[in-house]
Design an enzyme around this catalytic site. Structure first.
Site, mmCIF file in Angstrom:
data_model
loop_
_atom_site.group_PDB
_atom_site.id
_atom_site.type_symbol
_atom_site.label_atom_id
_atom_site.label_comp_id
_atom_site.label_asym_id
_atom_site.label_seq_id
_atom_site.Cartn_x
_atom_site.Cartn_y
_atom_site.Cartn_z
ATOM 1 N N PRO A 1 11.244 8.021 9.689
ATOM 2 C CA PRO A 1 9.961 8.252 10.734
ATOM 3 C C PRO A 1 10.808 6.693 11.196
ATOM 4 O O PRO A 1 8.781 6.602 10.464
ATOM 5 C CB PRO A 1 9.495 8.962 11.089
ATOM 6 C CG PRO A 1 9.502 10.164 9.250
ATOM 7 C CD PRO A 1 10.398 9.058 8.472
ATOM 8 N N GLU A 2 10.445 6.297 12.157
ATOM 9 C CA GLU A 2 10.242 5.274 12.476
ATOM 10 C C GLU A 2 10.291 5.187 14.412
ATOM 11 O O GLU A 2 10.443 6.312 14.678
ATOM 12 C CB GLU A 2 11.446 3.481 12.435
ATOM 13 C CG GLU A 2 11.414 3.507 10.890
ATOM 14 C CD GLU A 2 11.968 2.259 10.190
ATOM 15 O OE1 GLU A 2 12.178 1.245 10.966
ATOM 16 O OE2 GLU A 2 12.675 2.744 8.893
ATOM 17 N N LYS B 1 4.671 4.703 16.594
ATOM 18 C CA LYS B 1 5.592 5.969 15.788
ATOM 19 C C LYS B 1 4.438 6.886 15.721
ATOM 20 O O LYS B 1 4.509 8.065 15.102
ATOM 21 C CB LYS B 1 5.235 5.439 14.064
ATOM 22 C CG LYS B 1 6.302 4.298 14.022
ATOM 23 C CD LYS B 1 6.355 4.289 12.698
ATOM 24 C CE LYS B 1 5.814 3.135 11.449
ATOM 25 N NZ LYS B 1 5.966 2.133 10.263
ATOM 26 N N ARG C 1 5.084 -3.081 0.739
ATOM 27 C CA ARG C 1 5.581 -1.827 1.068
ATOM 28 C C ARG C 1 6.756 -2.734 0.242
ATOM 29 O O ARG C 1 6.818 -3.699 -0.239
ATOM 30 C CB ARG C 1 6.829 -1.327 2.479
ATOM 31 C CG ARG C 1 5.514 -1.444 3.214
ATOM 32 C CD ARG C 1 5.489 0.228 3.066
ATOM 33 N NE ARG C 1 6.704 1.162 3.450
ATOM 34 C CZ ARG C 1 6.731 1.547 4.478
ATOM 35 N NH1 ARG C 1 5.857 0.985 5.802
ATOM 36 N NH2 ARG C 1 8.289 2.456 4.890
#
Ligand SMILES: [Zn+2]
Length: 273
Positions: free
Chosen positions: A2-3, A51, A250
């Site tokens: 999900p972006e 988002k 990340r």
């Protein structure tokens, strides 16, 4: 993953399923909203901001409220026809069910689920930078915010939703590959920051309206990205093995030949900040 584009698509699904409808029932399966009942409330509209998902409602007393949710890595909303089986995800992941005469919206593994007065939406999303897919997208402001911290790596800065809202790890990796910029490059040393921001916006916009996220133009499985998810596979441009390392909180994927400027030893130790 999900972006911004996935969230935009999700907002559209909810818009089509629920907008204008009067809810006939609700079932919240999170502690903070367990006692909430939206029966009789009207769904005004569904919107995305970066988002974040904003489902705007009118309460029975006509006061506008917003049901906020965030998909993070694994959340999803699905719309079903009444009576249709809910097959998208296991039932234990359901966080909320909204029923209307024509559709049932089921939210799976949602995060930051909250019901706030619409007037207070800014308390949830006001910190966000310009929304890449928003009607008020402001590229100059996004560049300005990025440039305000010139020593930070571009890989981290692009993910910071306070700079610009909607880029996740996939688009970060792909944009930097396409621009030939190492993810460890300090923001102040990125050759064309406006061009980088513009490309990010175009890539997200291109994937609106479909669920397959592709930055290559190829939609078949295994062909949708240049570097993201392709560790140790050959670069589609030069054949060099794609690398994967941690960057900030990340991981990042990049081609060391196409994205030069940072020297990393093969074992990933002693990497630059
Ligand atoms: Zn390459």
């Amino acid at each position: 993953m999900p972006e911004g584009d996935t969230v935009w698509n999700t907002a559209r699904v909810l818009q089509r399923a629920l907008a204008g409808a009067r809810l006939t029932g609700s079932d919240f399966r999170v502690p903070q909203l367990a006692a909430t009942d939206l029966t009789g409330w009207t769904v005004r509209e569904s919107a995305s901001r970066g988002k974040h998902l904003l489902l705007r409602l009118a309460a029975t007393d006509a006061a506008p409220w917003t049901l906020h949710s965030h998909l993070r890595m694994d959340g999803a909303w699905r719309a079903y026809a009444p009576g249709e089986r809910w097959t998208a995800r296991p039932a234990h992941l359901i966080r909320v069910v909204l029923r209307s005469p024509a559709a049932v919206a089921v939210g799976y593994h949602l995060h930051e689920l909250a019901l706030v007065p619409t007037a207070d939406e800014e308390s949830l999303v006001g910190h966000l930078g310009p929304d890449l897919l928003g009607p008020d997208w402001d590229a100059d402001e996004a560049v300005h915010r990025l440039a305000a911290d010139p020593d930070r790596t571009i890989g981290e800065a692009l993910l910071d939703q306070r700079n610009l809202a909607g880029v996740g790890n996939l688009y970060k990796c792909e944009v930097l590959f396409l621009r030939g910029v190492s993810p460890w490059t300090p923001v102040g040393a990125v050759p064309d920051l406006p061009g980088t921001v513009a490309l990010a916006q175009r890539l997200l916009a291109a994937n609106r309206g479909r669920w397959t996220q592709s930055t290559t133009g190829v939609l078949r499985r295994g062909g949708t990205s240049y570097v993201y998810g392709r560790r140790a596979q050959p670069c589609r441009r030069c054949g060099t093995s794609i690398r994967k390392e941690e960057l900030g909180e990340r991981v990042t994927y990049w081609c060391p030949a196409c994205q030069p400027g940072v020297e990393l030893p093969p074992n990933g130790q002693d990497r630059p900040r």
